[in-house]
Design a protein around this motif. Structure first.
Motif, PDB file in Angstrom:
ATOM      1  N   THR A 267      33.519  43.090  45.593  1.00 57.05           N
ATOM      2  CA  THR A 267      34.465  42.908  44.495  1.00 57.05           C
ATOM      3  C   THR A 267      35.742  42.251  44.992  1.00 57.05           C
ATOM      4  N   ARG A 268      36.105  42.526  46.247  1.00 60.38           N
ATOM      5  CA  ARG A 268      37.338  41.911  46.765  1.00 60.38           C
ATOM      6  C   ARG A 268      37.197  40.399  46.867  1.00 60.38           C
ATOM      7  N   THR A 269      36.028  39.936  47.340  1.00 58.35           N
ATOM      8  CA  THR A 269      35.867  38.483  47.416  1.00 58.35           C
ATOM      9  C   THR A 269      35.834  37.883  46.022  1.00 58.35           C
TER      10      THR A 269
ATOM     11  N   GLY B  74      38.435  35.107  44.950  1.00 57.55           N
ATOM     12  CA  GLY B  74      37.977  33.801  44.481  1.00 57.55           C
ATOM     13  C   GLY B  74      38.518  33.491  43.104  1.00 57.55           C
ATOM     14  N   THR B  75      38.446  34.483  42.202  1.00 61.56           N
ATOM     15  CA  THR B  75      38.938  34.271  40.851  1.00 61.56           C
ATOM     16  C   THR B  75      40.441  34.015  40.863  1.00 61.56           C
ATOM     17  N   GLY B  76      41.138  34.801  41.683  1.00 63.52           N
ATOM     18  CA  GLY B  76      42.588  34.617  41.782  1.00 63.52           C
ATOM     19  C   GLY B  76      42.932  33.223  42.244  1.00 63.52           C
ATOM     20  N   LEU B  77      42.221  32.769  43.265  1.00 63.28           N
ATOM     21  CA  LEU B  77      42.460  31.415  43.795  1.00 63.28           C
ATOM     22  C   LEU B  77      42.211  30.374  42.715  1.00 63.28           C
ATOM     23  N   PHE B  78      41.114  30.587  41.975  1.00 59.00           N
ATOM     24  CA  PHE B  78      40.727  29.643  40.928  1.00 59.00           C
ATOM     25  C   PHE B  78      41.794  29.578  39.841  1.00 59.00           C
ATOM     26  N   VAL B  79      42.214  30.753  39.363  1.00 62.90           N
ATOM     27  CA  VAL B  79      43.214  30.778  38.293  1.00 62.90           C
ATOM     28  C   VAL B  79      44.521  30.182  38.796  1.00 62.90           C
ATOM     29  N   PHE B  80      44.887  30.508  40.048  1.00 64.25           N
ATOM     30  CA  PHE B  80      46.122  29.975  40.622  1.00 64.25           C
ATOM     31  C   PHE B  80      46.080  28.451  40.656  1.00 64.25           C
ATOM     32  N   LEU B  81      44.952  27.909  41.156  1.00 66.79           N
ATOM     33  CA  LEU B  81      44.814  26.450  41.225  1.00 66.79           C
ATOM     34  C   LEU B  81      44.899  25.835  39.833  1.00 66.79           C
ATOM     35  N   GLY B  82      44.248  26.500  38.862  1.00 65.59           N
ATOM     36  CA  GLY B  82      44.262  25.974  37.501  1.00 65.59           C
ATOM     37  C   GLY B  82      45.671  25.909  36.941  1.00 65.59           C
ATOM     38  N   VAL B  83      46.435  26.980  37.154  1.00 66.26           N
ATOM     39  CA  VAL B  83      47.790  27.013  36.609  1.00 66.26           C
ATOM     40  C   VAL B  83      48.665  25.983  37.320  1.00 66.26           C
ATOM     41  N   VAL B  84      48.477  25.856  38.649  1.00 67.55           N
ATOM     42  CA  VAL B  84      49.247  24.855  39.395  1.00 67.55           C
ATOM     43  C   VAL B  84      48.929  23.461  38.861  1.00 67.55           C
ATOM     44  N   ALA B  85      47.645  23.203  38.602  1.00 67.76           N
ATOM     45  CA  ALA B  85      47.244  21.884  38.102  1.00 67.76           C
ATOM     46  C   ALA B  85      47.873  21.622  36.738  1.00 67.76           C
ATOM     47  N   LEU B  86      47.869  22.650  35.884  1.00 70.33           N
ATOM     48  CA  LEU B  86      48.451  22.493  34.550  1.00 70.33           C
ATOM     49  C   LEU B  86      49.950  22.240  34.651  1.00 70.33           C
ATOM     50  N   PHE B  87      50.590  22.965  35.579  1.00 67.67           N
ATOM     51  CA  PHE B  87      52.026  22.782  35.800  1.00 67.67           C
ATOM     52  C   PHE B  87      52.303  21.354  36.262  1.00 67.67           C
ATOM     53  N   PHE B  88      51.474  20.887  37.190  1.00 69.34           N
ATOM     54  CA  PHE B  88      51.624  19.522  37.691  1.00 69.34           C
ATOM     55  C   PHE B  88      51.499  18.516  36.551  1.00 69.34           C
ATOM     56  N   LEU B  89      50.496  18.726  35.695  1.00 65.40           N
ATOM     57  CA  LEU B  89      50.268  17.772  34.610  1.00 65.40           C
ATOM     58  C   LEU B  89      51.428  17.766  33.634  1.00 65.40           C
ATOM     59  N   THR B  90      51.944  18.951  33.294  1.00 73.52           N
ATOM     60  CA  THR B  90      52.985  18.981  32.270  1.00 73.52           C
ATOM     61  C   THR B  90      54.329  18.529  32.817  1.00 73.52           C
ATOM     62  N   THR B  91      54.594  18.739  34.089  1.00 66.86           N
ATOM     63  CA  THR B  91      55.925  18.383  34.584  1.00 66.86           C
ATOM     64  C   THR B  91      55.950  17.042  35.298  1.00 66.86           C
ATOM     65  N   GLN B  92      54.893  16.707  36.024  1.00 64.57           N
ATOM     66  CA  GLN B  92      54.971  15.519  36.859  1.00 64.57           C
ATOM     67  C   GLN B  92      54.478  14.257  36.172  1.00 64.57           C
TER      68      GLN B  92
ATOM     69  N   HIS C 165      34.833  34.314  37.735  1.00 67.38           N
ATOM     70  CA  HIS C 165      34.481  33.944  39.104  1.00 67.38           C
ATOM     71  C   HIS C 165      33.184  33.147  39.136  1.00 67.38           C
ATOM     72  N   ASN C 166      32.180  33.636  38.403  1.00 66.31           N
ATOM     73  CA  ASN C 166      30.868  32.965  38.419  1.00 66.31           C
ATOM     74  C   ASN C 166      30.927  31.559  37.851  1.00 66.31           C
ATOM     75  N   THR C 167      31.590  31.422  36.695  1.00 67.35           N
ATOM     76  CA  THR C 167      31.573  30.106  36.053  1.00 67.35           C
ATOM     77  C   THR C 167      32.676  29.210  36.570  1.00 67.35           C
ATOM     78  N   GLY C 168      33.835  29.789  36.883  1.00 68.95           N
ATOM     79  CA  GLY C 168      34.971  28.965  37.264  1.00 68.95           C
ATOM     80  C   GLY C 168      35.095  28.759  38.756  1.00 68.95           C
ATOM     81  N   ALA C 169      35.314  29.864  39.478  1.00 70.96           N
ATOM     82  CA  ALA C 169      35.616  29.744  40.904  1.00 70.96           C
ATOM     83  C   ALA C 169      34.457  29.101  41.649  1.00 70.96           C
ATOM     84  N   LEU C 170      33.215  29.426  41.258  1.00 70.27           N
ATOM     85  CA  LEU C 170      32.077  28.853  41.971  1.00 70.27           C
ATOM     86  C   LEU C 170      31.843  27.388  41.595  1.00 70.27           C
ATOM     87  N   SER C 171      32.479  26.913  40.512  1.00 68.38           N
ATOM     88  CA  SER C 171      32.360  25.490  40.163  1.00 68.38           C
ATOM     89  C   SER C 171      33.472  24.656  40.782  1.00 68.38           C
ATOM     90  N   LEU C 172      34.402  25.334  41.476  1.00 67.02           N
ATOM     91  CA  LEU C 172      35.592  24.632  41.972  1.00 67.02           C
ATOM     92  C   LEU C 172      35.249  23.421  42.817  1.00 67.02           C
TER      93      LEU C 172
END
Lengths: 157, 255
Positions: A4-6, A10-28, B47-54
């Protein structure tokens, strides 16, 4: 537990990257983010021909964008175009006899309004109208005038 | 006559599937508030749909941006307007390529996984077993997967677009020598919040459509090996077609 930790990581990293990308798009990638929200005032100007001017086109003074075109409407009584501009409240010391002209940015660029400073001691305020205006230069008119001039010269010879 | 009858029958079955899918979506939407309370299940699916598609999204975004810059440079150089490259690449990526290509990749990477997973759970009677234990498989299995897809999609699109613009910068500025200042400033002068909104709106709609089709096809699959295979194929085909049609409609509406 390890698993569950991984997943969470992984999800945290994904959401973080997504928000950073959205921030980049709206501001830059966009200009003027957050600018229009602050205190701004509106002035209008009438043009005989607005050419390809659109809403949200920049309003510049000395080449610096100080506002945006907010609305363009046709005045059925005076048969010309009435353009409403929203100008950043920081620039509240523009003489009220300034001149507004529709200019083109480069060959492929869009059209924008350029303000030329006047000499009055009174400043433009909310709701004022700019009386000195210069319409867009329509390329077809320019060419036809040029051709007309040419043929006239030929006749004179 | 038999041709006409077949046509009519296939039209009726199309309407039936459409209606069934709409009711399916309605049920999912009704369950959503309580489904969000079971947050851990949703996180797992994000995680399954998003993070693994990164990785696939990032690599595809990079190369789409790069080829866009290459083609755009070649075209714009004929008019001596290479400076507009930033604008051209950013607008194409934000408004069209980002949402559409991501949705197609999503259908291939995550949609098929969702459909075959749910289909296999049905084929191996795991869903029936859940029902027997008074656990609603719609809420326990389908809803989290749907929500995970809906949440993941806009984030994937944002990442794809941002990386794509980076790829365009890489080719345009670093390789082809377009002036970095005009690349960014022209982009900033011409991209407005409306365009970003169009991209985000599209990504949300595509996310709902792609996730719905995937979980629907999985849930309605024939519980056989062949049925699961067909459900997977149909997921990709249906998602691709509906995303492209929706894309046209949204573009026409927002333009």
């Amino acid at each position: 537990m390890q698993q569950t930790r991984t997943v969470e990581l992984g999800t945290g990293l994904f959401v973080f990257l997504g928000v950073v990308a959205l921030f980049f798009l709206t501001t830059q990638t966009t200009g003027f983010s957050g600018f229009m929200g602050g205190d701004a005032y509106r002035v209008t100007a009438r043009f005989d021909n607005i050419g390809g001017l659109t809403t949200r086109a920049p309003v510049t003074m000395a080449g610096v964008t100080i506002g945006r075109v907010e609305a363009i409407e046709f005045d059925p009584e005076r048969l010309n175009a009435r353009v409403t501009m929203r100008i950043d409240g920081r620039y509240d010391q523009i003489p009220d006899d300034s001149e507004a002209s529709i200019l083109t940015a480069g060959l492929l660029g869009g059209q924008y309004i350029g303000l030329g400073a006047g000499g009055s001691f009174d400043n433009l305020r909310d709701g004022d109208e700019i009386y000195l205006t210069q319409s867009a230069i329509v390329l077809e008119n320019l060419i036809s005038r040029f051709l007309f001039q040419q043929s006239q010269e030929d006749q004179d010879d | 006559m038999s041709v006409l009858r077949e046509l009519g029958e296939s039209f009726v079955s199309f309407l039936r599937i459409l209606g069934d899918m709409a009711l399916f979506l309605l049920r999912l939407v009704m369950y959503t508030p309580r489904g969000l309370l079971r947050f851990r299940l949703v996180v797992h699916q994000v995680h399954n749909t998003g993070a693994l598609s990164l990785v696939i999204i990032m690599i595809s975004g990079l190369f789409v941006g790069m080829v866009l810059a290459l083609q755009g440079f070649d075209l714009l150089a004929r008019f001596n307007s290479e400076d507009a490259l930033g604008t051209a690449a950013a607008l194409a990526l934000i408004k069209e390529l980002g949402p559409v290509v991501t949705a197609l990749l999503f259908a291939g990477r995550a949609g098929t996984a969702l459909a075959s997973e749910i289909g296999l759970m049905k084929a191996t009677e795991q869903l029936s077993a859940m029902e027997m234990m008074a656990v609603d498989p719609m809420r326990r299995v389908v809803l989290p997967r749907f929500l995970g897809g809906v949440i993941a999609m806009p984030l994937l699109v944002a990442i794809f677009t941002a990386i794509g613009i980076f790829g365009a910068w890489l080719v345009g500025v670093v390789m082809m020598g377009v002036d970095a200042g005009s690349f960014w400033s022209q982009m900033q002068a011409n991209v407005s919040g409306d365009e970003i909104f169009e991209g985000v709106f599209k990504s949300v709609v595509f996310g709902i459509a792609a996730s719905l089709i995937a979980v629907y096809e999985g849930y309605r699959a024939w519980p056989t090996a062949e049925g699961v295979g067909r459900a997977t194929t149909r997921t990709v085909v249906l998602t691709a077609v509906s995303v492209l049609i929706l894309d046209y409609m949204i573009t026409a509406a927002l333009l």
